[in-house]
Write an enzyme that holds these catalytic residues in place. Structure first.
Site, PDB file in Angstrom:
ATOM      1  N   LYS A  41      -2.820  37.214 -28.112  1.00  0.00           N
ATOM      2  CA  LYS A  41      -4.109  37.852 -27.829  1.00  0.00           C
ATOM      3  C   LYS A  41      -4.456  37.771 -26.339  1.00  0.00           C
ATOM      4  O   LYS A  41      -4.940  38.732 -25.758  1.00  0.00           O
ATOM      5  CB  LYS A  41      -5.250  37.192 -28.621  1.00  0.00           C
ATOM      6  CG  LYS A  41      -5.229  37.471 -30.098  1.00  0.00           C
ATOM      7  CD  LYS A  41      -6.587  37.215 -30.733  1.00  0.00           C
ATOM      8  CE  LYS A  41      -7.117  35.815 -30.507  1.00  0.00           C
ATOM      9  NZ  LYS A  41      -6.434  34.772 -31.275  1.00  0.00           N
ATOM     10  N   ARG A 120     -14.959  34.618 -36.191  1.00  0.00           N
ATOM     11  CA  ARG A 120     -13.869  33.969 -36.922  1.00  0.00           C
ATOM     12  C   ARG A 120     -14.229  33.742 -38.377  1.00  0.00           C
ATOM     13  O   ARG A 120     -13.368  33.324 -39.144  1.00  0.00           O
ATOM     14  CB  ARG A 120     -13.564  32.612 -36.277  1.00  0.00           C
ATOM     15  CG  ARG A 120     -12.420  32.631 -35.268  1.00  0.00           C
ATOM     16  CD  ARG A 120     -12.364  31.227 -34.713  1.00  0.00           C
ATOM     17  NE  ARG A 120     -11.136  30.811 -34.130  1.00  0.00           N
ATOM     18  CZ  ARG A 120     -10.898  30.798 -32.816  1.00  0.00           C
ATOM     19  NH1 ARG A 120     -11.767  31.317 -31.979  1.00  0.00           N
ATOM     20  NH2 ARG A 120      -9.775  30.296 -32.352  1.00  0.00           N
ATOM     21  N   ARG A 159       3.836  27.183 -24.647  1.00  0.00           N
ATOM     22  CA  ARG A 159       2.887  27.756 -23.669  1.00  0.00           C
ATOM     23  C   ARG A 159       2.452  26.698 -22.651  1.00  0.00           C
ATOM     24  O   ARG A 159       2.210  25.550 -22.994  1.00  0.00           O
ATOM     25  CB  ARG A 159       1.659  28.289 -24.410  1.00  0.00           C
ATOM     26  CG  ARG A 159       0.604  28.827 -23.464  1.00  0.00           C
ATOM     27  CD  ARG A 159      -0.359  29.725 -24.174  1.00  0.00           C
ATOM     28  NE  ARG A 159      -1.235  29.030 -25.097  1.00  0.00           N
ATOM     29  CZ  ARG A 159      -2.205  29.651 -25.785  1.00  0.00           C
ATOM     30  NH1 ARG A 159      -2.397  30.941 -25.644  1.00  0.00           N
ATOM     31  NH2 ARG A 159      -2.964  28.961 -26.608  1.00  0.00           N
ATOM     32  N   ARG A 192      -2.226  22.872 -22.939  1.00  0.00           N
ATOM     33  CA  ARG A 192      -3.565  22.733 -23.507  1.00  0.00           C
ATOM     34  C   ARG A 192      -3.527  21.695 -24.612  1.00  0.00           C
ATOM     35  O   ARG A 192      -2.579  21.661 -25.400  1.00  0.00           O
ATOM     36  CB  ARG A 192      -4.021  24.073 -24.097  1.00  0.00           C
ATOM     37  CG  ARG A 192      -4.665  24.980 -23.096  1.00  0.00           C
ATOM     38  CD  ARG A 192      -4.852  26.394 -23.620  1.00  0.00           C
ATOM     39  NE  ARG A 192      -5.412  26.491 -24.961  1.00  0.00           N
ATOM     40  CZ  ARG A 192      -5.782  27.643 -25.532  1.00  0.00           C
ATOM     41  NH1 ARG A 192      -5.666  28.780 -24.860  1.00  0.00           N
ATOM     42  NH2 ARG A 192      -6.264  27.678 -26.752  1.00  0.00           N
ATOM     43  N   ARG A 203      -4.924  24.162 -36.381  1.00  0.00           N
ATOM     44  CA  ARG A 203      -5.564  25.400 -35.920  1.00  0.00           C
ATOM     45  C   ARG A 203      -5.179  26.578 -36.807  1.00  0.00           C
ATOM     46  O   ARG A 203      -6.017  27.415 -37.143  1.00  0.00           O
ATOM     47  CB  ARG A 203      -5.125  25.721 -34.483  1.00  0.00           C
ATOM     48  CG  ARG A 203      -5.734  24.817 -33.451  1.00  0.00           C
ATOM     49  CD  ARG A 203      -5.116  25.061 -32.089  1.00  0.00           C
ATOM     50  NE  ARG A 203      -5.594  26.277 -31.458  1.00  0.00           N
ATOM     51  CZ  ARG A 203      -5.012  26.851 -30.404  1.00  0.00           C
ATOM     52  NH1 ARG A 203      -3.922  26.330 -29.898  1.00  0.00           N
ATOM     53  NH2 ARG A 203      -5.521  27.918 -29.867  1.00  0.00           N
TER      54      ARG A 203
HETATM   55  P1  AMP Z   1      -9.402  29.925 -28.904  1.00  0.00           P
HETATM   56  O1  AMP Z   1      -9.087  29.893 -27.444  1.00  0.00           O
HETATM   57  O2  AMP Z   1     -10.080  31.213 -29.329  1.00  0.00           O
HETATM   58  O3  AMP Z   1      -8.225  29.579 -29.775  1.00  0.00           O
HETATM   59  O4  AMP Z   1     -10.505  28.789 -29.141  1.00  0.00           O
HETATM   60  C1  AMP Z   1     -10.220  27.430 -28.879  1.00  0.00           C
HETATM   61  C2  AMP Z   1     -11.082  26.561 -29.783  1.00  0.00           C
HETATM   62  O5  AMP Z   1     -12.484  26.827 -29.554  1.00  0.00           O
HETATM   63  C3  AMP Z   1     -10.907  26.802 -31.279  1.00  0.00           C
HETATM   64  O6  AMP Z   1      -9.779  26.096 -31.792  1.00  0.00           O
HETATM   65  C4  AMP Z   1     -12.225  26.308 -31.829  1.00  0.00           C
HETATM   66  O7  AMP Z   1     -12.275  24.893 -31.855  1.00  0.00           O
HETATM   67  C5  AMP Z   1     -13.221  26.776 -30.784  1.00  0.00           C
HETATM   68  N1  AMP Z   1     -13.718  28.138 -31.075  1.00  0.00           N
HETATM   69  C6  AMP Z   1     -13.614  29.233 -30.276  1.00  0.00           C
HETATM   70  N2  AMP Z   1     -14.195  30.302 -30.831  1.00  0.00           N
HETATM   71  C7  AMP Z   1     -14.675  29.905 -32.037  1.00  0.00           C
HETATM   72  C8  AMP Z   1     -15.355  30.561 -33.107  1.00  0.00           C
HETATM   73  N3  AMP Z   1     -15.644  31.868 -33.049  1.00  0.00           N
HETATM   74  N4  AMP Z   1     -15.695  29.829 -34.205  1.00  0.00           N
HETATM   75  C9  AMP Z   1     -15.399  28.518 -34.276  1.00  0.00           C
HETATM   76  N5  AMP Z   1     -14.734  27.840 -33.316  1.00  0.00           N
HETATM   77  C10 AMP Z   1     -14.377  28.508 -32.196  1.00  0.00           C
END
Ligand code: AMP
Length: 254
Positions: A41, A120, A159, A192, A203
């Site tokens: 993404k 989400r 990554r 990360r 995740r």
């Molecule tokens: P991402 O970079 O989108 O994978 O987000 C990293 C982390 O941020 C996720 O693993 C969640 O812990 C938190 N997070 C980001 N966006 C959301 C969302 N829309 N709902 C819940 N947790 C989120």
């Protein structure tokens, strides 16, 4: 391709404004990018925002910016959210929705948006619907990037991110010239916390538990386009462009 503008308003929220929002697009695009972590993404989002002139609105980036923030101590809700994120879980709907609501200006900005990582859950999708209706914005398309689990685990565990400029690399498929050093700015590469193998499966489970319902939510509304993201990035990008209503493949979309 035009460079995307800065995202100060989105990353900081509150009264923060973007200093350099980039060139104004011919029309604002309102697109959601869905897909499991590691499906690519970020790569597609970077290219799409350049082509569409839209702003990349990632909720994960807001949490990571808050993690790095050196200023005041985070609010109790943000501290809890950051702890959840470090464990690889999903932050509560209330906290994420409140965070997006504080940034609702970004949903009606004349640059348009590419939402990444939000919504989400179905409750987040419903809250987003209400926010969009409130600011008179309609979604153009919801793009779902799909790939099988081994592909995703391979992409995530290899990554590396530049600690300085945030550029993304991969130890096998997109390596830097010097191990551990960013080709773009010379910064140190880091992994990360949430890309460590022990966290990846948490995740992915969290993603699958909620994602099907969100996908169904947008499919029912006739907005969903599913793209096979196991192909090379350029091909995936061409497929995304072909799925955008009224966008000519191969042409600048601005
Ligand atoms: P991402 O970079 O989108 O994978 O987000 C990293 C982390 O941020 C996720 O693993 C969640 O812990 C938190 N997070 C980001 N966006 C959301 C969302 N829309 N709902 C819940 N947790 C989120």
């Amino acid at each position: 391709m035009h460079p995307a503008g800065d995202r100060t308003a989105w990353l900081l929220g509150g009264d923060a404004t973007c200093h350099d929002p980039g060139p104004r697009p011919r029309r604002p695009w309102h697109v959601i990018l869905l897909g499991p972590p590691g499906v690519g993404k970020g790569t597609q989002a970077a290219r799409l925002v350049g082509e569409l002139g839209a702003c990349h609105l990632s909720t994960g980036d807001v949490f990571r910016a808050a993690c790095r923030g050196s200023e005041s101590t985070p609010s109790p809700a943000m501290a809890e959210a950051l702890a959840t994120m470090r464990r690889g879980g999903l932050v509560s709907d209330d906290t994420v929705v409140a965070l997006v609501r504080e940034r609702v200006r970004c949903l009606c900005c004349h640059h348009g948006f590419l939402l990444d990582g939000f919504p989400r859950t179905v409750d987040q999708a419903r809250a987003l619907d209400a926010m969009l209706a409130g600011v008179g914005t309609q979604l153009d398309r919801v793009i779902l990037l799909d790939a099988d689990e081994p592909t995703i685990v391979h992409r995530l565990s290899g990554r590396r991110v530049c600690a300085t400029c945030r550029a993304n690399w991969h130890i096998e498929s997109h390596p830097t010239r010097i191990d551990g050093v960013c080709d773009t700015c010379g910064g140190a590469l880091i992994q990360r916390d949430d890309d460590r193998p022990e966290t990846i499966h948490v995740r992915l489970e969290a993603y699958h538990a909620a994602a099907d319902a969100v996908i169904g939510f947008y499919r029912d509304r006739g907005l969903l386009a599913t793209i096979d993201a196991s192909a090379p990035p350029a091909e995936v990008f061409a497929r995304i462009v072909a799925a955008l209503p009224g966008a000519a493949p191969g042409a600048l979309l601005h």
